[in-house]
Design a protein around this motif. Structure first.
Motif, PDB file in Angstrom:
ATOM      1  N   GLU A  15      31.121 -31.852 -22.539  1.00 46.60           N
ATOM      2  CA  GLU A  15      29.806 -31.080 -22.589  1.00 46.60           C
ATOM      3  C   GLU A  15      30.123 -29.829 -21.899  1.00 46.60           C
ATOM      4  OE1 GLU A  15      25.269 -31.652 -21.210  1.00 46.60           O
ATOM      5  OE2 GLU A  15      26.395 -33.310 -21.517  1.00 46.60           O
ATOM      6  N   LEU A  30      27.172 -28.749 -26.757  1.00 48.12           N
ATOM      7  CA  LEU A  30      26.293 -29.817 -26.100  1.00 48.12           C
ATOM      8  C   LEU A  30      26.507 -31.253 -26.463  1.00 48.12           C
ATOM      9  CD1 LEU A  30      23.210 -27.122 -26.691  1.00 48.12           C
ATOM     10  CD2 LEU A  30      24.833 -27.342 -24.610  1.00 48.12           C
ATOM     11  N   ARG A  41      25.333 -24.436 -28.443  1.00 46.41           N
ATOM     12  CA  ARG A  41      24.702 -23.111 -27.947  1.00 46.41           C
ATOM     13  C   ARG A  41      25.263 -21.772 -28.391  1.00 46.41           C
ATOM     14  NH1 ARG A  41      24.038 -24.314 -22.752  1.00 46.41           N
ATOM     15  NH2 ARG A  41      21.959 -25.409 -23.057  1.00 46.41           N
ATOM     16  N   VAL A  47      20.253 -22.822 -29.808  1.00 47.64           N
ATOM     17  CA  VAL A  47      20.732 -23.940 -29.777  1.00 47.64           C
ATOM     18  C   VAL A  47      20.509 -24.445 -31.410  1.00 47.64           C
ATOM     19  CG1 VAL A  47      20.423 -26.560 -29.157  1.00 47.64           C
ATOM     20  CG2 VAL A  47      20.167 -24.656 -27.464  1.00 47.64           C
TER      21      VAL A  47
END
Length: 62
Positions: A15, A30, A41, A47
């Protein structure tokens, strides 16, 4: 069910790791969402969920 994204080498994608989408757009990873999609993102803050193949990763069950 939790999923994990993997690089082509088999190493897990962390992440916050930077990936490249469509061969030239940098994004931040993400999460793995389902067997074919990841959440990223974009540099401008949006996003989005995209096909994992666009970022040259695969998704597997954790």
């Amino acid at each position: 069910m939790p999923y994990i994204a993997l690089h082509r080498s088999g190493a897990p994608v962390a992440e916050g790791e930077e990936l490249t989408v469509d061969a030239n757009y940098p994004v931040t990873f993400l999460a793995a969402v389902d067997p074919q999609r990841i959440r990223i993102r974009w540099g401008w803050g949006a996003v989005e969920e995209i096909r994992a193949s666009r970022a040259a990763v695969t998704v597997d069950r954790a």
